[in-house]
Design a protein around this motif. Structure first.
Motif, short mmCIF file in Angstrom:
data_model
loop_
_atom_site.label_atom_id
_atom_site.label_comp_id
_atom_site.label_asym_id
_atom_site.label_seq_id
_atom_site.Cartn_x
_atom_site.Cartn_y
_atom_site.Cartn_z
N TRP A 3 0.86 -1.18 0.00
CA TRP A 3 0.00 0.00 0.00
C TRP A 3 0.90 1.23 0.00
O TRP A 3 1.71 1.39 0.91
N GLU A 4 0.77 2.06 -1.02
CA GLU A 4 1.57 3.28 -1.12
C GLU A 4 0.65 4.48 -1.01
O GLU A 4 -0.09 4.78 -1.95
N LEU A 5 0.69 5.15 0.13
CA LEU A 5 -0.18 6.28 0.38
C LEU A 5 0.65 7.54 0.55
O LEU A 5 1.69 7.53 1.20
N LYS A 6 0.17 8.62 -0.05
CA LYS A 6 0.88 9.90 0.00
C LYS A 6 -0.01 10.94 0.67
O LYS A 6 -1.24 10.80 0.68
N ARG A 9 -3.15 13.78 -1.32
CA ARG A 9 -4.57 13.60 -1.65
C ARG A 9 -5.25 12.82 -0.53
O ARG A 9 -4.58 12.13 0.23
N ILE A 11 -6.70 10.08 1.70
CA ILE A 11 -6.28 8.69 1.81
C ILE A 11 -7.35 7.74 1.25
O ILE A 11 -7.02 6.79 0.54
N GLN A 14 -7.08 7.33 -2.42
CA GLN A 14 -5.93 6.50 -2.78
C GLN A 14 -6.21 5.02 -2.52
O GLN A 14 -5.80 4.16 -3.29
N GLU A 17 -8.35 3.75 -5.36
CA GLU A 17 -7.54 3.52 -6.55
C GLU A 17 -6.71 2.25 -6.43
O GLU A 17 -6.59 1.48 -7.38
N GLN A 18 -6.13 2.03 -5.26
CA GLN A 18 -5.27 0.86 -5.10
C GLN A 18 -6.07 -0.44 -5.06
O GLN A 18 -5.62 -1.46 -5.58
#
Length: 122
Positions: A3-6, A9, A11, A14, A17-18
């Motif tokens: 899981w790549e969260l930034k 935007r 969470i 994201q 999308e993932q």
């Protein structure tokens, strides 16, 4: 797939999308039962309420459905999964063309570069 969260935007967007990516890539198969919300939240290191929100949005889109006592499942509608896959691909292609335009390449120049790169990959 990790899981790549930034922080740039929300969470939950994201997460949506993932999870979509995991569905269209075949990591989650049509009809497969998803892990419980708390397990998914722990894997992604997010609050269970945030994961719940993401899964609720996926239910609204139809990619995920829930059965009262059994949990959540991936849709069995292969056409819907294919449509989501194509939609994601078009978004990526559009973003790529936009980035190439920012670099100063015309659409034809970009296509030519893509053809060259494809030949080199063979």
């Amino acid at each position: 797939m990790t899981w790549e969260l930034k922080a740039d935007r929300p969470i939950y967007l994201q997460l949506i999308e993932q999870i979509e990516l995991r569905i269209v890539s075949g990591m989650y198969n049509a009809g497969q039962k998803l892990p419980p919300v708390r397990d998914l939240a722990a894997q992604a290191a997010v609050n269970p309420n945030t994961m719940q929100k993401a899964l609720s949005e996926l239910e609204r889109s139809g990619l995920v459905y829930s059965q009262r006592t059994s949990g959540r499942f991936i849709t069995e509608d292969e056409g819907m999964i294919q449509q989501a896959k194509e939609s994601l691909a078009k978004e990526q292609i559009s973003a790529f063309f936009e980035k190439m335009q920012q670099l100063g390449f015309s659409r034809n120049e970009t296509l030519s570069l893509m053809q060259q790169a494809a030949k080199e990959e063979e």
